[in-house]
Design a protein around this motif. Structure first.
Motif, PDB file in Angstrom:
ATOM      1  N   PRO A   2      -9.888  22.887  -6.581  1.00 33.01           N
ATOM      2  CA  PRO A   2      -9.799  23.860  -5.388  1.00 33.01           C
ATOM      3  C   PRO A   2     -10.614  23.585  -4.944  1.00 33.01           C
ATOM      4  N   LEU A   3     -10.916  24.301  -3.288  1.00 37.96           N
ATOM      5  CA  LEU A   3     -12.071  24.583  -3.209  1.00 37.96           C
ATOM      6  C   LEU A   3     -12.593  26.035  -3.391  1.00 37.96           C
ATOM      7  N   SER A   4     -14.157  26.341  -2.822  1.00 38.95           N
ATOM      8  CA  SER A   4     -14.130  27.605  -3.301  1.00 38.95           C
ATOM      9  C   SER A   4     -13.918  28.498  -1.963  1.00 38.95           C
ATOM     10  N   PRO A   5     -13.603  29.596  -2.182  1.00 38.69           N
ATOM     11  CA  PRO A   5     -13.402  30.299  -0.311  1.00 38.69           C
ATOM     12  C   PRO A   5     -14.873  29.760   0.481  1.00 38.69           C
ATOM     13  N   ALA A   6     -16.128  29.142   0.429  1.00 36.99           N
ATOM     14  CA  ALA A   6     -17.162  29.068   0.915  1.00 36.99           C
ATOM     15  C   ALA A   6     -16.500  27.649   1.911  1.00 36.99           C
ATOM     16  N   ASP A   7     -16.219  26.752   0.550  1.00 38.74           N
ATOM     17  CA  ASP A   7     -16.486  25.362   1.126  1.00 38.74           C
ATOM     18  C   ASP A   7     -14.789  26.197   2.280  1.00 38.74           C
ATOM     19  N   GLN A   8     -13.892  26.342   1.832  1.00 36.43           N
ATOM     20  CA  GLN A   8     -12.374  26.423   2.206  1.00 36.43           C
ATOM     21  C   GLN A   8     -13.533  26.844   3.748  1.00 36.43           C
ATOM     22  N   ALA A   9     -13.779  28.099   4.165  1.00 37.32           N
ATOM     23  CA  ALA A   9     -14.144  27.987   5.432  1.00 37.32           C
ATOM     24  C   ALA A   9     -15.121  27.493   6.107  1.00 37.32           C
ATOM     25  N   LYS A  10     -16.040  26.680   5.929  1.00 39.37           N
ATOM     26  CA  LYS A  10     -17.222  25.603   6.605  1.00 39.37           C
ATOM     27  C   LYS A  10     -16.131  24.368   6.680  1.00 39.37           C
ATOM     28  N   SER A  11     -14.933  23.626   5.867  1.00 40.80           N
ATOM     29  CA  SER A  11     -14.254  23.506   6.523  1.00 40.80           C
ATOM     30  C   SER A  11     -13.804  23.072   7.293  1.00 40.80           C
ATOM     31  N   ALA A  12     -12.805  24.594   7.072  1.00 42.25           N
ATOM     32  CA  ALA A  12     -11.974  24.237   7.968  1.00 42.25           C
ATOM     33  C   ALA A  12     -12.117  24.818   9.343  1.00 42.25           C
ATOM     34  N   ALA A  13     -14.055  25.346   9.639  1.00 38.45           N
ATOM     35  CA  ALA A  13     -14.655  24.883  10.872  1.00 38.45           C
ATOM     36  C   ALA A  13     -15.002  23.281  11.542  1.00 38.45           C
ATOM     37  N   VAL A 121     -21.062  25.449  17.501  1.00 39.52           N
ATOM     38  CA  VAL A 121     -21.706  25.850  16.264  1.00 39.52           C
ATOM     39  C   VAL A 121     -20.922  25.885  14.906  1.00 39.52           C
ATOM     40  N   ILE A 122     -20.637  25.618  13.948  1.00 31.64           N
ATOM     41  CA  ILE A 122     -19.632  25.779  13.121  1.00 31.64           C
ATOM     42  C   ILE A 122     -19.982  26.417  11.967  1.00 31.64           C
ATOM     43  N   ALA A 123     -19.278  27.833  11.360  1.00 32.84           N
ATOM     44  CA  ALA A 123     -20.442  28.595  10.283  1.00 32.84           C
ATOM     45  C   ALA A 123     -19.109  29.190   9.487  1.00 32.84           C
ATOM     46  N   ASP A 124     -19.409  30.366   8.772  1.00 29.94           N
ATOM     47  CA  ASP A 124     -17.937  30.991   8.532  1.00 29.94           C
ATOM     48  C   ASP A 124     -18.854  32.149   8.930  1.00 29.94           C
ATOM     49  N   ASP A 217     -29.462  31.247  23.939  1.00 25.34           N
ATOM     50  CA  ASP A 217     -29.085  30.036  25.223  1.00 25.34           C
ATOM     51  C   ASP A 217     -28.671  28.453  25.023  1.00 25.34           C
ATOM     52  N   MET A 218     -28.467  28.441  23.828  1.00 26.57           N
ATOM     53  CA  MET A 218     -28.425  26.877  24.042  1.00 26.57           C
ATOM     54  C   MET A 218     -26.938  26.215  23.019  1.00 26.57           C
ATOM     55  N   ALA A 219     -25.923  27.338  22.497  1.00 24.31           N
ATOM     56  CA  ALA A 219     -24.719  27.423  22.410  1.00 24.31           C
ATOM     57  C   ALA A 219     -23.769  27.405  22.785  1.00 24.31           C
ATOM     58  N   ALA A 220     -23.268  26.589  23.368  1.00 25.47           N
ATOM     59  CA  ALA A 220     -21.651  26.827  24.263  1.00 25.47           C
ATOM     60  C   ALA A 220     -20.954  26.882  23.635  1.00 25.47           C
ATOM     61  N   ALA A 221     -20.608  27.504  21.670  1.00 30.72           N
ATOM     62  CA  ALA A 221     -19.559  27.600  21.516  1.00 30.72           C
ATOM     63  C   ALA A 221     -19.302  27.896  19.563  1.00 30.72           C
ATOM     64  N   VAL A 222     -19.487  29.235  18.947  1.00 29.28           N
ATOM     65  CA  VAL A 222     -19.157  29.320  17.638  1.00 29.28           C
ATOM     66  C   VAL A 222     -17.710  28.077  16.929  1.00 29.28           C
ATOM     67  N   VAL A 223     -17.663  28.038  16.220  1.00 30.13           N
ATOM     68  CA  VAL A 223     -16.615  27.321  15.535  1.00 30.13           C
ATOM     69  C   VAL A 223     -16.625  28.639  14.424  1.00 30.13           C
ATOM     70  N   ILE A 224     -15.542  29.564  14.058  1.00 28.67           N
ATOM     71  CA  ILE A 224     -15.592  29.988  12.768  1.00 28.67           C
ATOM     72  C   ILE A 224     -14.476  29.536  12.267  1.00 28.67           C
TER      73      ILE A 224
END
Ligand code: 5RP
Length: 255
Positions: A2-13, A121-124, A217-224
């Motif tokens: 199973p993925l760690s919680p951090a990897d789960q979040a990164k993979s979801a984003a 941007v993709i982030a947890d 002012d560079m990121a158009a969106a952040v996916v958390i």
């Protein structure tokens, strides 16, 4: 396994950002563990759906990863246009301003993002901050005369609205770390950055500073991405500089 919680979040984003990808796009491919997830999921989707995408990598590490996974790459100078760049961040605030460069790739990352129609941007959740600056701000420095540049940066910081002023030279396995572009990285331990745009402009005005890790002012969106697999998308407000918590956001939680 199973993925760690951090990897789960990164993979979801990453999976959520992947939904924005269309056949035929040219994509800037970021650097770091979250961006690595995106490249892996992109490669899987390209094989599964037989779509064709061209990547523009933001570091030698991403070149190796993309090559290993069969994602075709072109150099930035060989593409006329980048439809979208997907990259991670070390911190983002409510204006969607960023600190980047934890992976020492900020210069190529900024050039590629600035050449793109859109930066996503993709982030947890851990990367979301009320004020930038707890993460040490990386700046890329020309090696020639680096100690003079360090003094100039220290003098500048004395007049800036920040909480800390320590400057460290990032090290690798054999002395100072050298970036893909042949430069050093200073990490500025500021604690809190009162005025990120002013600091970014002032740093860039110092001879010897190539770029800072402040992406203004560079990121158009952040996916958390969250550890439960849900995602949230925060898009930049229409008027630059307006805090996103003061406008209607496109917030989307899905399972
Ligand atoms: C590299 C970067 C990375 O995007 C940033 O450090 C985030 O990395 P990670 O996704 O591993 O937390 O700016 O220069």
């Amino acid at each position: 396994m199973p993925l760690s919680p951090a990897d789960q979040a990164k993979s979801a984003a990453s999976a959520r950002a992947l939904q924005l990808v269309e056949d035929g796009m040219t994509l800037g491919l970021g650097t770091g563990s979250t961006a690595g997830w995106f490249v892996r999921l992109l490669s899987e989707r390209m094989k599964r759906e037989r779509i064709h995408v061209t990547g523009v990598a933001t570091s030698s590490a991403t070149v190796w990863l993309a090559q290993e996974l069969g994602v075709p790459l072109k150099k930035l100078e060989d593409v006329g246009h980048i439809d979208m760049t997907v990259d991670g961040a070390d911190e983002f605030d409510s204006h969607l301003n960023l600190i980047k460069g934890g992976g020492a790739a900020l210069l190529q990352e900024k050039i590629v993002a600035a050449s793109s129609a859109r930066m996503v941007v993709i982030a947890d959740e851990s990367k979301r901050v009320a004020r930038l600056g707890a993460f040490p701000l990386p700046i890329e420095i020309v090696r020639f005369g680096w100690s003079s540049t360090r003094r100039a940066v220290a003098e500048l910081l004395n007049g800036m609205d920040v909480d800390g002023r320590e400057i460290t030279v990032r090290t690798g396995s054999a002395g100072p770390l050298v970036t893909d572009e042949g430069h050093y990285i200073f990490d500025l331990h500021l604690g809190r950055i009162g005025d990120p745009p002013a600091l970014a402009a002032a740093l860039n005005a110092i001879p010897g500073v190539v770029e800072s890790g402040l992406f203004i002012d560079m990121a158009a969106a952040v996916v958390i991405g969250h550890a439960d697999g849900t995602t949230e998308v925060i898009e930049r407000p229409v008027a630059p500089g307006t805090p996103v918590d003061q406008v209607e956001l496109m917030r989307n939680r899905d399972a």
